[in-house]
Design a protein around this motif. Structure first.
Motif, PDB file in Angstrom:
ATOM      1  N   UNK A 177       0.856  -1.189   0.000  1.00 25.02           N
ATOM      2  CA  UNK A 177       0.000   0.000   0.000  1.00 25.02           C
ATOM      3  C   UNK A 177       0.891   1.238   0.000  1.00 25.02           C
ATOM      4  N   UNK A 178       0.705   2.102  -1.000  1.00 27.89           N
ATOM      5  CA  UNK A 178       1.531   3.307  -1.104  1.00 27.89           C
ATOM      6  C   UNK A 178       0.656   4.551  -1.201  1.00 27.89           C
ATOM      7  N   UNK A 179       1.278   5.701  -0.981  1.00 24.47           N
ATOM      8  CA  UNK A 179       0.580   6.952  -1.216  1.00 24.47           C
ATOM      9  C   UNK A 179       0.606   7.282  -2.704  1.00 24.47           C
ATOM     10  N   UNK A 187       3.700  -1.774   6.336  1.00 25.49           N
ATOM     11  CA  UNK A 187       4.500  -2.949   6.021  1.00 25.49           C
ATOM     12  C   UNK A 187       3.789  -3.820   4.993  1.00 25.49           C
ATOM     13  N   UNK A 188       4.529  -4.535   4.160  1.00 26.01           N
ATOM     14  CA  UNK A 188       3.895  -5.463   3.216  1.00 26.01           C
ATOM     15  C   UNK A 188       2.998  -6.455   3.952  1.00 26.01           C
ATOM     16  N   UNK A 189       1.816  -6.696   3.375  1.00 29.76           N
ATOM     17  CA  UNK A 189       0.848  -7.603   4.005  1.00 29.76           C
ATOM     18  C   UNK A 189       1.045  -9.000   3.428  1.00 29.76           C
ATOM     19  N   UNK A 227     -10.371  -5.716  -2.043  1.00 29.95           N
ATOM     20  CA  UNK A 227      -9.466  -6.144  -3.102  1.00 29.95           C
ATOM     21  C   UNK A 227      -9.689  -7.622  -3.349  1.00 29.95           C
ATOM     22  N   UNK A 228      -9.528  -8.020  -4.624  1.00 25.94           N
ATOM     23  CA  UNK A 228      -9.661  -9.428  -4.996  1.00 25.94           C
ATOM     24  C   UNK A 228      -8.399  -9.857  -5.744  1.00 25.94           C
ATOM     25  N   UNK A 253      -7.842  -3.804   6.872  1.00 27.07           N
ATOM     26  CA  UNK A 253      -6.442  -4.127   6.611  1.00 27.07           C
ATOM     27  C   UNK A 253      -6.144  -5.595   6.779  1.00 27.07           C
ATOM     28  N   UNK A 254      -7.121  -6.451   6.427  1.00 34.83           N
ATOM     29  CA  UNK A 254      -6.952  -7.882   6.651  1.00 34.83           C
ATOM     30  C   UNK A 254      -7.775  -8.669   5.638  1.00 34.83           C
TER      31      UNK A 254
END
Length: 397
Positions: A177-179, A187-189, A227-228, A253-254
């Protein structure tokens, strides 16, 4: 040998074929999928005044091109978004195909504009993905924390309602996730219980996903909440040729725990992209590993997660055979049947209810699907469909 860089936003990139006579906006009435726009970005296009790249490729010519390169190539398009006023953002993936050879390739979103009247593509700029605030907990290649193709292999991109970006990675697989400027926000998920061989947390453990077969496509729900992401490879223990489609809640966020199955036509196929048409339907690119005359399967399916036939997988309806597209106006200098014969076709976008855009990932300088012995250009085509997809209007944003 240093190649000439293209001045960003200033020089139209000429085609090697005749100029395209018509644009994608003419909306003809068609009875089969029909080519309505063709533009091409020359393979040897580089980000001006950037940094050397391709050192790990050696010095032997590849498809007539000699590495390393004095600048970063504008290549590897693996995801596409609208950017307004006829411009688009396209995602360059990890660089040269592997974690080992892509340490000097900066992960980047390129801004481009196809000019269908002339058949050219203008490069308007772009931004690199970076981690200035140290969100990534494992070591990165560059001390300035610009992300590289050795750190991640980003293959899919979604723009959130707030203008931030989500990226799907193959090495973890991770979600990033970025701006708006490409700076990591968190952090990367990781994907629970699934790890590829390139995963930095593997620590000698056994991966359960093939190399570079993580998140190749990623759709977003029309309201932007979910998101998919779709894996490109089959998780160990799953039936051969079955790919997991996950649901991720951006508010929480999960992962939600919900998942579906996309079943390939053959286990040796792969997917190239996945985007949403509405809350239940997706466009998914499925392809074989062939290129040029050896390319046999390059298809776009309309897939429905409601599984109306009850077979445990997304229902699939063939939408476009990319090797058999009508071309009555002979756009791009090609014949009345247009083929998109690339080994990796990794971008699809809804332009309106009956028109889609499709782009290839040219794997510069390695792929040569259009002309044997020559590196592929990045081609941008538009296809008119015989019938409306009746998309959710929010999917056209």
């Amino acid at each position: 040998m240093r190649q000439t860089s293209i001045r960003v936003g200033a020089i139209a990139l000429a085609l090697t074929v005749a100029a395209t006579p018509a644009a994608a906006t003419s909306h003809p009435d068609v009875r089969q999928p029909t080519l309505t726009g063709f533009a091409s970005l020359p393979a040897q296009t580089y980000v001006p005044a950037s940094e050397p790249s391709g050192a790990a490729l050696g010095t032997a010519p590849i498809n007539g091109v000699q590495p390393p390169f004095a600048d970063q190539p504008v290549q590897g398009f693996s995801g596409i978004l609208r950017a307004g006023a006829g411009t688009y953002e396209v995602l360059s993936d990890n660089g040269y195909g592997t974690k080992a050879n892509s340490a000097d390739f900066a992960l980047r979103v390129q801004r481009i504009a196809p000019v269908f009247r002339t058949g050219a593509v203008d490069v308007l700029g772009g931004f690199n993905l970076t981690d200035p605030d140290g969100k990534v907990p494992f070591p990165l290649v560059r001390p300035d924390r610009v992300l590289t193709g050795q750190d991640f292999d980003v293959e899919s991109i979604v723009r959130a309602v707030d203008g931030t970006y989500w990226f799907g990675d193959e090495f973890g697989p991770f979600l990033l996730h970025t701006d708006r400027a490409g700076r990591l926000l968190s952090a990367p998920v990781p994907l629970p219980d699934v790890r590829a061989p390139e995963n930095p947390y593997l620590a000698g453990g056994t991966p359960n996903l093939p190399s570079s077969k993580g998140y190749e496509g990623m759709a977003t729900s029309p309201d932007g909440r979910y998101l998919y992401p779709l894996l490109e490879g089959t998780v160990t223990g799953d039936p051969a040729g079955s790919l997991r489609l996950y649901e991720f809640d951006t508010r929480a966020g999960a992962y939600t725990g919900q998942r579906w199955v996309y079943r390939l036509d053959a286990p040796n196929h792969a997917i190239g992209d996945a985007i949403a048409v509405d809350a239940n339907r997706f466009l998914i690119i499925e392809r074989d590993g062939g290129q040029g005359d050896a390319a046999l399967v390059k298809k776009i399916y309309l897939a429905d997660r409601r599984d109306k036939d009850g077979d445990g997988a997304l229902d699939k309806t063939l939408l476009v055979d990319l090797l058999n597209i009508a071309n009555p106006r002979r756009l791009g200098g090609f014949g009345e049947v247009f083929r998109f014969p690339f080994v990796t076709i990794e971008d699809v976008l809804l332009l309106d209810e009956r028109t889609i855009a499709v782009l290839n990932d040219n794997n510069y300088p390695s792929s040569s699907g259009r002309t044997p012995g020559q590196p592929d250009n990045n081609e941008f085509i538009t296809i008119r469909l015989p019938q409306s997809l009746h998309p959710d209007p929010r999917a056209l944003r």
